[in-house]
Design an enzyme around this catalytic site. Sequence first.
Site, PDB file in Angstrom:
ATOM      1  N   LYS A  27     -61.502   8.263 118.356  1.00 64.30           N
ATOM      2  CA  LYS A  27     -61.972   8.991 117.181  1.00 64.30           C
ATOM      3  C   LYS A  27     -63.475   9.161 117.256  1.00 64.30           C
ATOM      4  O   LYS A  27     -64.131   8.667 118.176  1.00 64.30           O
ATOM      5  CB  LYS A  27     -61.589   8.276 115.888  1.00 64.30           C
ATOM      6  CG  LYS A  27     -62.311   6.950 115.648  1.00 64.30           C
ATOM      7  CD  LYS A  27     -62.226   6.465 114.204  1.00 64.30           C
ATOM      8  CE  LYS A  27     -60.831   6.378 113.671  1.00 64.30           C
ATOM      9  NZ  LYS A  27     -60.762   5.703 112.349  1.00 64.30           N
ATOM     10  N   LYS A  85     -52.972  11.847 115.267  1.00 64.85           N
ATOM     11  CA  LYS A  85     -53.103  11.532 113.841  1.00 64.85           C
ATOM     12  C   LYS A  85     -53.839  12.649 113.113  1.00 64.85           C
ATOM     13  O   LYS A  85     -54.953  13.018 113.483  1.00 64.85           O
ATOM     14  CB  LYS A  85     -53.861  10.221 113.637  1.00 64.85           C
ATOM     15  CG  LYS A  85     -53.153   8.997 114.170  1.00 64.85           C
ATOM     16  CD  LYS A  85     -53.836   7.721 113.678  1.00 64.85           C
ATOM     17  CE  LYS A  85     -55.276   7.654 114.089  1.00 64.85           C
ATOM     18  NZ  LYS A  85     -55.943   6.448 113.577  1.00 64.85           N
TER      19      LYS A  85
END
Length: 241
Positions: A27, A85
Amino acid sequence: MKLLVSVVNRIEALEAVKGGAHIVDVKNPEEGSLGANFPDVIKRVRQVVSDFVEVSATIGDLPNLPGTASLAALGAAASGADYVKAGLYGLKTIDEAVYLMREVSKAVKGYKASVKVIAAGYADFQKIASLNPLTLPEVARKSDSGGVMIDTKLKDGGKSFAFIPEQELAKFVIESHDYGLLAAIAGSLDRNDISTVHRLGFDVVGVRKAVCQDSDRLRGQVLGTLVQDLTSVIWGLDPRL
């Protein structure tokens, strides 16, 4: 229960693996709670991570733009992610979320059916005027997603447990499992929260701040020793891992 460690580069990924992380999550915290990193970073992480360790990638705290989301999801899957995600930040209704996640799932599964799509929401949804994350199992079921995750958007010290009662979280896990979904939780969690997450029945617990030097999620680097401390706690609760 598996430990997911969020990393920003291949060096942190190696530290996470050294500490025994089960899932390495790529991320970019500079771009938000579920900020997306670059495709080449995901590729490099996938290259250095053992085949026995899964790779996850976030695609952002998303606005209600299904086309943008589906294209980003395809990019993450093509870059080597086992999990993609999607943060449902700018979505207000279940119908909006289902439509976006259905397009994300379609894009990902059209590329590689084994990649799991995760619908992620925010425990502090009332503070950010976003979708109630307790509706995520329904969203995931209707959109052919593979799992759900609760995180926090505002990293101001408030944990997921501060916003959603444990009783509601337990129901969330049961509903997710009834639908055959993976259930994950993050949100400023640390060593002291591991046993609670395990007791509630979650499949995955996600961390970053807890395993970063000086507990600094933006400037601190993930340390293998801190990751190992958490995996040892999980192993004590679930020696099958």
